[in-house]
Design an enzyme around this catalytic site. Structure first.
Site, PDB file in Angstrom:
ATOM      1  N   ASP A  70       0.822  -1.206   0.000  1.00  0.00           N
ATOM      2  CA  ASP A  70       0.000   0.000   0.000  1.00  0.00           C
ATOM      3  C   ASP A  70       0.855   1.255   0.000  1.00  0.00           C
ATOM      4  O   ASP A  70       2.075   1.206   0.204  1.00  0.00           O
ATOM      5  CB  ASP A  70      -0.967  -0.004   1.197  1.00  0.00           C
ATOM      6  CG  ASP A  70      -0.326  -0.530   2.480  1.00  0.00           C
ATOM      7  OD1 ASP A  70       0.913  -0.500   2.588  1.00  0.00           O
ATOM      8  OD2 ASP A  70      -1.072  -0.960   3.375  1.00  0.00           O
ATOM      9  N   ASN A 139      -7.262  -2.844  14.337  1.00  0.00           N
ATOM     10  CA  ASN A 139      -8.668  -3.068  13.967  1.00  0.00           C
ATOM     11  C   ASN A 139      -8.824  -4.268  13.039  1.00  0.00           C
ATOM     12  O   ASN A 139      -9.890  -4.483  12.485  1.00  0.00           O
ATOM     13  CB  ASN A 139      -9.236  -1.812  13.288  1.00  0.00           C
ATOM     14  CG  ASN A 139      -8.559  -1.500  11.966  1.00  0.00           C
ATOM     15  OD1 ASN A 139      -7.632  -2.212  11.541  1.00  0.00           O
ATOM     16  ND2 ASN A 139      -9.003  -0.451  11.294  1.00  0.00           N
ATOM     17  N   HIS A 141      -7.179  -4.772  10.157  1.00  0.00           N
ATOM     18  CA  HIS A 141      -6.964  -4.571   8.723  1.00  0.00           C
ATOM     19  C   HIS A 141      -5.706  -5.287   8.250  1.00  0.00           C
ATOM     20  O   HIS A 141      -4.780  -5.529   9.020  1.00  0.00           O
ATOM     21  CB  HIS A 141      -6.954  -3.078   8.340  1.00  0.00           C
ATOM     22  CG  HIS A 141      -5.757  -2.288   8.763  1.00  0.00           C
ATOM     23  ND1 HIS A 141      -5.777  -0.916   8.914  1.00  0.00           N
ATOM     24  CD2 HIS A 141      -4.470  -2.651   9.053  1.00  0.00           C
ATOM     25  CE1 HIS A 141      -4.581  -0.489   9.263  1.00  0.00           C
ATOM     26  NE2 HIS A 141      -3.767  -1.521   9.368  1.00  0.00           N
ATOM     27  N   GLU A 146      -9.728  -1.980   5.268  1.00  0.00           N
ATOM     28  CA  GLU A 146     -10.285  -1.651   6.568  1.00  0.00           C
ATOM     29  C   GLU A 146     -11.556  -2.462   6.824  1.00  0.00           C
ATOM     30  O   GLU A 146     -12.163  -2.985   5.886  1.00  0.00           O
ATOM     31  CB  GLU A 146     -10.630  -0.158   6.608  1.00  0.00           C
ATOM     32  CG  GLU A 146      -9.439   0.771   6.369  1.00  0.00           C
ATOM     33  CD  GLU A 146      -8.480   0.858   7.558  1.00  0.00           C
ATOM     34  OE1 GLU A 146      -8.433  -0.078   8.388  1.00  0.00           O
ATOM     35  OE2 GLU A 146      -7.767   1.868   7.660  1.00  0.00           O
TER      36      GLU A 146
HETATM   37  C1  F6R Z   1       1.497  -1.486   6.110  1.00  0.00           C
HETATM   38  C2  F6R Z   1       0.196  -2.159   6.169  1.00  0.00           C
HETATM   39  C3  F6R Z   1      -0.573  -2.200   7.439  1.00  0.00           C
HETATM   40  C4  F6R Z   1       0.265  -2.519   8.677  1.00  0.00           C
HETATM   41  C5  F6R Z   1      -0.590  -2.472   9.928  1.00  0.00           C
HETATM   42  C6  F6R Z   1       0.241  -2.700  11.174  1.00  0.00           C
HETATM   43  O1  F6R Z   1       2.028  -1.550   4.804  1.00  0.00           O
HETATM   44  O2  F6R Z   1      -0.252  -2.636   5.188  1.00  0.00           O
HETATM   45  O3  F6R Z   1      -1.613  -3.147   7.315  1.00  0.00           O
HETATM   46  O4  F6R Z   1       0.831  -3.806   8.523  1.00  0.00           O
HETATM   47  O5  F6R Z   1      -1.220  -1.226  10.028  1.00  0.00           O
HETATM   48  O6  F6R Z   1       1.117  -1.624  11.359  1.00  0.00           O
HETATM   49  P1  F6R Z   1       2.257  -1.658  12.463  1.00  0.00           P
HETATM   50  O7  F6R Z   1       3.206  -2.729  12.042  1.00  0.00           O
HETATM   51  O8  F6R Z   1       2.903  -0.295  12.383  1.00  0.00           O
HETATM   52  O9  F6R Z   1       1.601  -1.944  13.751  1.00  0.00           O
END
Ligand code: F6R
Length: 248
Positions: A70, A139, A141, A146
């Site tokens: 992303d 959450n 995702h 989301e």
């Molecule tokens: C990042 C992504 C997100 C993260 C998720 C966890 O490229 O796709 O899904 O993997 O938000 O983020 P952290 O590792 O910062 O807790």
């Protein structure tokens, strides 16, 4: 048969080391492998371990192709909070991966719908993703898919959840600066990967992990779809695993 291997490591460092060893083993078996990669705090230790292996001469990324999950929409090129910047600073510039083999969605594309279609085509033309490494949001995702009432299939433009904006505000001066929109691989893009490696560490992930691995499969908790994938490895630290009832 669906196989989900769940490995509980003692802490973040052990999780990172195990994840890096898994990825390195796959690259050694197939040096031209196609990887899907996440940003965020979770994979930082894995990237550090992979860089160390490379610097010690044990691992080459020369023929590896990568697709990032992303990218934020609307941050100017080179912005320190863009995922492109994150990937170069924390990984790509320290290893021998070739520029032309790095793929990250362009959050500044003039035509974002076209960019999403082109990104899917690039993944297809590369032969699909073999190993998709994922973090998970508090959450539930994955990528920026989301919680919703459906599973978006392909790479698409998405509006970030309020909880994601709050969680990611730690990297910005204020929550107001967090972009509201992003380009993300869809659930279909992720699920078509041959293998999935899901990483999570810390108490803040414990609820999402137990719901994703032991609850119902629902788009309200996007990571739960991984229960339907035939080849998933989950590496957790003890805190992230703490709410699993079948704690392995
Ligand atoms: C990042 C992504 C997100 C993260 C998720 C966890 O490229 O796709 O899904 O993997 O938000 O983020 P952290 O590792 O910062 O807790």
């Amino acid at each position: 048969m669906n196989v989900m291997r769940i490995i509980v490591s003692a802490d973040y460092d052990e999780m990172s080391k195990l994840a890096a060893e898994d990825v390195a083993g796959i690259i050694r078996e197939n040096p031209t492998v196609v990887l899907g990669l996440p940003t965020g705090s979770t994979p930082l230790g894995m990237y550090r371990n992979l860089i160390t292996m490379h610097k010690q001469g044990n691992l080459s990324f020369r023929h590896v192709t990568t697709f990032n999950l992303d990218e934020y929409i609307g941050l100017e090129p080179g912005h320190v909070n863009s995922y492109r910047y994150f990937m170069y600073e924390n990984f790509f510039k320290h290893v021998d991966i070739q520029e032309q083999n790095i793929n990250i969605p362009d959050g500044n594309a003039a035509d974002l719908e076209q960019e999403c279609m082109d990104y899917e085509a690039k993944i297809r033309n590369a032969g699909g993703i073999y190993l998709m490494v994922l973090g998970v949001g508090n959450n539930g995702h994955i990528g920026f898919n989301e919680p919703a009432d459906h599973f978006p299939i392909a790479t698409h433009v998405t509006r970030l959840d309020e909880s994601t904006i709050r969680a990611n505000a730690r990297f910005f001066r204020s929550p107001d600066e967090v972009p509201r929109l992003a380009v993300t691989m869809g659930i279909g893009s992720i699920m078509r990967s041959r293998r999935i490696l899901l990483l999570a560490s810390g108490n803040a992930k414990a609820r999402a992990i137990s719901a994703a691995l032991e609850g119902s499969v629902t788009p309200a908790l996007p990571a739960s779809i991984l229960q339907f994938h035939p080849d998933v490895t989950v590496i957790l630290d003890a805190e992230a695993a703490s709410l699993l009832t079948r704690n392995p």
